[in-house]
Scaffold this motif. Structure first.
Motif, PDB file in Angstrom:
ATOM      1  N   PRO A 115      46.396  56.686  24.869  1.00  0.00           N
ATOM      2  CA  PRO A 115      47.685  56.132  25.312  1.00  0.00           C
ATOM      3  C   PRO A 115      48.288  56.850  26.517  1.00  0.00           C
ATOM      4  O   PRO A 115      49.061  56.255  27.282  1.00  0.00           O
ATOM      5  N   GLU A 116      47.947  58.115  26.715  1.00  0.00           N
ATOM      6  CA  GLU A 116      48.502  58.878  27.837  1.00  0.00           C
ATOM      7  C   GLU A 116      48.030  58.341  29.188  1.00  0.00           C
ATOM      8  O   GLU A 116      48.636  58.630  30.221  1.00  0.00           O
ATOM      9  N   LEU A 117      46.944  57.574  29.183  1.00  0.00           N
ATOM     10  CA  LEU A 117      46.452  57.012  30.443  1.00  0.00           C
ATOM     11  C   LEU A 117      47.463  56.048  31.060  1.00  0.00           C
ATOM     12  O   LEU A 117      47.478  55.841  32.272  1.00  0.00           O
ATOM     13  N   LEU A 118      48.311  55.459  30.220  1.00  0.00           N
ATOM     14  CA  LEU A 118      49.303  54.505  30.738  1.00  0.00           C
ATOM     15  C   LEU A 118      50.424  55.213  31.484  1.00  0.00           C
ATOM     16  O   LEU A 118      51.244  54.566  32.137  1.00  0.00           O
ATOM     17  N   ASP A 119      50.485  56.547  31.380  1.00  0.00           N
ATOM     18  CA  ASP A 119      51.508  57.292  32.109  1.00  0.00           C
ATOM     19  C   ASP A 119      51.122  57.515  33.566  1.00  0.00           C
ATOM     20  O   ASP A 119      51.945  57.934  34.375  1.00  0.00           O
ATOM     21  N   LYS A 120      49.875  57.240  33.911  1.00  0.00           N
ATOM     22  CA  LYS A 120      49.420  57.437  35.292  1.00  0.00           C
ATOM     23  C   LYS A 120      49.937  56.316  36.193  1.00  0.00           C
ATOM     24  O   LYS A 120      50.170  55.196  35.750  1.00  0.00           O
ATOM     25  N   LYS A 121      50.107  56.644  37.457  1.00  0.00           N
ATOM     26  CA  LYS A 121      50.518  55.634  38.427  1.00  0.00           C
ATOM     27  C   LYS A 121      49.397  54.618  38.597  1.00  0.00           C
ATOM     28  O   LYS A 121      48.220  54.961  38.550  1.00  0.00           O
ATOM     29  N   ARG A 122      49.788  53.369  38.830  1.00  0.00           N
ATOM     30  CA  ARG A 122      48.808  52.293  38.904  1.00  0.00           C
ATOM     31  C   ARG A 122      49.046  51.416  40.127  1.00  0.00           C
ATOM     32  O   ARG A 122      50.186  51.165  40.523  1.00  0.00           O
ATOM     33  N   ILE A 123      47.954  50.960  40.696  1.00  0.00           N
ATOM     34  CA  ILE A 123      47.977  49.970  41.771  1.00  0.00           C
ATOM     35  C   ILE A 123      46.984  48.880  41.393  1.00  0.00           C
ATOM     36  O   ILE A 123      45.919  49.168  40.839  1.00  0.00           O
ATOM     37  N   LEU A 124      47.316  47.644  41.691  1.00  0.00           N
ATOM     38  CA  LEU A 124      46.416  46.519  41.422  1.00  0.00           C
ATOM     39  C   LEU A 124      45.879  45.987  42.744  1.00  0.00           C
ATOM     40  O   LEU A 124      46.649  45.651  43.653  1.00  0.00           O
ATOM     41  N   ALA A 125      44.559  45.923  42.863  1.00  0.00           N
ATOM     42  CA  ALA A 125      43.924  45.343  44.046  1.00  0.00           C
ATOM     43  C   ALA A 125      43.221  44.058  43.643  1.00  0.00           C
ATOM     44  O   ALA A 125      42.391  44.053  42.733  1.00  0.00           O
ATOM     45  N   ILE A 126      43.578  42.974  44.306  1.00  0.00           N
ATOM     46  CA  ILE A 126      42.889  41.697  44.108  1.00  0.00           C
ATOM     47  C   ILE A 126      41.766  41.648  45.135  1.00  0.00           C
ATOM     48  O   ILE A 126      42.020  41.691  46.340  1.00  0.00           O
ATOM     49  N   THR A 127      40.524  41.591  44.661  1.00  0.00           N
ATOM     50  CA  THR A 127      39.377  41.757  45.557  1.00  0.00           C
ATOM     51  C   THR A 127      38.732  40.423  45.941  1.00  0.00           C
ATOM     52  O   THR A 127      39.049  39.375  45.379  1.00  0.00           O
ATOM     53  N   LYS A 128      37.842  40.502  46.913  1.00  0.00           N
ATOM     54  CA  LYS A 128      37.031  39.364  47.392  1.00  0.00           C
ATOM     55  C   LYS A 128      37.899  38.232  47.948  1.00  0.00           C
ATOM     56  O   LYS A 128      37.564  37.053  47.819  1.00  0.00           O
ATOM     57  N   THR A 129      39.036  38.603  48.572  1.00  0.00           N
ATOM     58  CA  THR A 129      39.982  37.567  49.033  1.00  0.00           C
ATOM     59  C   THR A 129      39.524  36.890  50.322  1.00  0.00           C
ATOM     60  O   THR A 129      40.246  36.021  50.832  1.00  0.00           O
ATOM     61  N   ASP A 130      38.364  37.278  50.841  1.00  0.00           N
ATOM     62  CA  ASP A 130      37.813  36.534  51.971  1.00  0.00           C
ATOM     63  C   ASP A 130      37.379  35.128  51.536  1.00  0.00           C
ATOM     64  O   ASP A 130      37.105  34.269  52.373  1.00  0.00           O
ATOM     65  N   MET A 131      37.333  34.895  50.211  1.00  0.00           N
ATOM     66  CA  MET A 131      36.897  33.587  49.694  1.00  0.00           C
ATOM     67  C   MET A 131      38.056  32.619  49.483  1.00  0.00           C
ATOM     68  O   MET A 131      37.839  31.469  49.122  1.00  0.00           O
ATOM     69  N   ILE A 132      39.305  33.063  49.686  1.00  0.00           N
ATOM     70  CA  ILE A 132      40.455  32.189  49.435  1.00  0.00           C
ATOM     71  C   ILE A 132      41.352  32.140  50.663  1.00  0.00           C
ATOM     72  O   ILE A 132      41.300  33.013  51.535  1.00  0.00           O
ATOM     73  N   ASP A 133      42.207  31.098  50.737  1.00  0.00           N
ATOM     74  CA  ASP A 133      43.138  30.987  51.856  1.00  0.00           C
ATOM     75  C   ASP A 133      44.501  31.546  51.464  1.00  0.00           C
ATOM     76  O   ASP A 133      44.726  31.951  50.326  1.00  0.00           O
ATOM     77  N   GLU A 134      45.424  31.561  52.408  1.00  0.00           N
ATOM     78  CA  GLU A 134      46.746  32.155  52.180  1.00  0.00           C
ATOM     79  C   GLU A 134      47.524  31.394  51.107  1.00  0.00           C
ATOM     80  O   GLU A 134      48.289  31.988  50.345  1.00  0.00           O
ATOM     81  N   GLU A 135      47.339  30.079  51.045  1.00  0.00           N
ATOM     82  CA  GLU A 135      48.078  29.277  50.065  1.00  0.00           C
ATOM     83  C   GLU A 135      47.674  29.669  48.641  1.00  0.00           C
ATOM     84  O   GLU A 135      48.536  29.869  47.770  1.00  0.00           O
ATOM     85  N   LEU A 136      46.385  29.795  48.394  1.00  0.00           N
ATOM     86  CA  LEU A 136      45.916  30.184  47.069  1.00  0.00           C
ATOM     87  C   LEU A 136      46.314  31.631  46.765  1.00  0.00           C
ATOM     88  O   LEU A 136      46.641  31.968  45.623  1.00  0.00           O
ATOM     89  N   GLU A 137      46.313  32.456  47.788  1.00  0.00           N
ATOM     90  CA  GLU A 137      46.726  33.845  47.607  1.00  0.00           C
ATOM     91  C   GLU A 137      48.173  33.915  47.129  1.00  0.00           C
ATOM     92  O   GLU A 137      48.517  34.705  46.251  1.00  0.00           O
ATOM     93  N   GLU A 138      49.007  33.086  47.696  1.00  0.00           N
ATOM     94  CA  GLU A 138      50.418  33.085  47.298  1.00  0.00           C
ATOM     95  C   GLU A 138      50.573  32.567  45.865  1.00  0.00           C
ATOM     96  O   GLU A 138      51.415  33.064  45.098  1.00  0.00           O
ATOM     97  N   GLU A 139      49.761  31.578  45.492  1.00  0.00           N
ATOM     98  CA  GLU A 139      49.818  31.076  44.112  1.00  0.00           C
ATOM     99  C   GLU A 139      49.433  32.187  43.124  1.00  0.00           C
ATOM    100  O   GLU A 139      50.052  32.339  42.068  1.00  0.00           O
ATOM    101  N   ILE A 140      48.408  32.960  43.471  1.00  0.00           N
ATOM    102  CA  ILE A 140      47.987  34.061  42.608  1.00  0.00           C
ATOM    103  C   ILE A 140      49.090  35.104  42.502  1.00  0.00           C
ATOM    104  O   ILE A 140      49.378  35.630  41.426  1.00  0.00           O
ATOM    105  N   ARG A 141      49.747  35.376  43.627  1.00  0.00           N
ATOM    106  CA  ARG A 141      50.800  36.397  43.644  1.00  0.00           C
ATOM    107  C   ARG A 141      51.925  36.061  42.654  1.00  0.00           C
ATOM    108  O   ARG A 141      52.527  36.955  42.058  1.00  0.00           O
ATOM    109  N   GLN A 142      52.205  34.780  42.465  1.00  0.00           N
ATOM    110  CA  GLN A 142      53.285  34.362  41.565  1.00  0.00           C
ATOM    111  C   GLN A 142      52.958  34.656  40.097  1.00  0.00           C
ATOM    112  O   GLN A 142      53.855  34.692  39.257  1.00  0.00           O
ATOM    113  N   THR A 143      51.684  34.842  39.797  1.00  0.00           N
ATOM    114  CA  THR A 143      51.281  35.049  38.394  1.00  0.00           C
ATOM    115  C   THR A 143      51.147  36.519  38.019  1.00  0.00           C
ATOM    116  O   THR A 143      50.880  36.839  36.858  1.00  0.00           O
TER     117      THR A 143
END
Length: 330
Positions: free
Chosen positions: A271-299
């Motif tokens: 459980p102590e691992l959840l105390d670490k700082k976290r960043i989320l990277a969405i990868t392989k975005t060369d396969m999607i356009d900006e519109e789909l990227e924005e839709e993903i961001r909303q979720t």
């Protein structure tokens, strides 16, 4: 490097040296008939010592060395001559190595710095010679102390990689590809699950000659904390990372759910691992356009630093480095 060369867990029998016995000698020569006690002390038994070595990153060199035995101390001699100390056995280990009692699991020590030395199993003390026991009422003691016995114990050496950033994600999330792009590390990369069978470390260059260390941890799957897949074996390496970079591919059916599953597996493991700082990277975005990227961001979860990247096109790699550096220094 092949997975067979990465060893992060070894069990050894550590036996320190026995102390030499003290001498019970009484001085005699042609001019002295009763010269009194002159027995010297016995030498200390050899220690088993752990020494940190920043050039090592695996316990491979200890994999087949099941018994580590230090020398016994030598007995004391006449004319107050002390016995020689037993030779110490020094085990070079990578930084991040923890030593545990094999029976109780208790942590005995840990090595975190280059050149750091810790006595793992102390040698027995040498016995005192009879010269120490001379007194007005006992001027010719004919006894001396025996040396203390050495210690024999089974010890587990466990390596937890020391890195600033740990990459966390399902197989094929692009962790190895990212590491190969931002550092000189050359992990194996292929389009199938569990390409990475051992953790890989890479030094990432940042601005103004700064740098940080990134660790690619083999892919976790749902149930890893219960021993499924490869995750359980390597989850220990995440414990030593300063922060965690979660990586989810943009073609995932449910990115938020995948992130939640990863988070849950870490929580179940520690459980102590959840105390670490976290960043989320969405990868392989060369396969999607900006519109789909924005839709993903909303979720995506609120309040979680997120960046959309592509290791292939280098999209937002600089922004990712900035986020990591800010997290490491805030």
């Amino acid at each position: 490097m092949a997975s067979s060369n990465f060893i992060d867990y070894v069990k050894i029998c550590s036996r320190s040296g026995r102390g030499g016995g003290g001498s019970a000698h009484l001085h005699r020569d042609k001019k002295t008939a009763k010269g009194g006690p002159d027995g010297g002390d016995g030498g200390r038994g050899g220690h088993i010592i752990l020494r940190g070595n920043s050039q090592l990153w695996t316990l491979l060199h200890l994999q087949f060395r099941k018994h580590v035995i230090a020398e016994n101390g030598l007995n004391g001699g006449p004319d107050h001559s002390s016995g020689a100390q037993g030779h110490d056995e020094v085990l070079e280990v990578p930084l991040g190595t923890i030593a545990r009692d094999a029976e109780t699991g208790e942590v005995k020590c840990e090595i975190t710095q280059h050149g750091q030395e810790i006595i793992l199993t102390p040698g027995g003390r040498g016995g005192l010679g009879n010269a120490h026991f001379k007194s007005p009422t006992n001027q010719t003691p004919r006894y001396a102390q025996p040396g203390e016995p050495g210690i024999e114990e089974w010890v587990v050496l466990e390596l937890k990689l020391l890195a600033d950033v740990g990459l966390v994600g399902f197989p094929n999330a692009g962790k190895s590809t990212l590491l190969s792009v931002v550092s000189a590390a050359k992990p194996k990369i292929a389009n199938y699950a569990f390409t990475t069978l051992a953790p890989n470390l890479g030094v990432v260059a940042y601005r103004d000659y700064k740098s940080f260390v990134m660790a690619d941890i083999p892919g976790i799957i749902e149930g890893a904390s219960e021993g499924k897949g490869l995750g359980l074996r390597f989850l220990r390496h995440i414990e030593r990372n300063s922060m965690l970079l979660f990586m989810v591919a943009c073609d995932s059916p449910d990115i938020a759910e995948e992130y939640h599953v990863l988070l849950t597996e870490l929580e179940k493991y520690n459980p102590e691992l959840l105390d670490k700082k976290r960043i989320l990277a969405i990868t392989k975005t060369d396969m999607i356009d900006e519109e789909l990227e924005e839709e993903i961001r909303q979720t995506l979860p609120d309040g979680l630093p997120t960046v959309f990247i592509s290791s292939v096109t280098q999209k937002n790699i600089g922004q990712l480095k900035d986020l990591i550096w800010q997290a490491l220094n805030s």
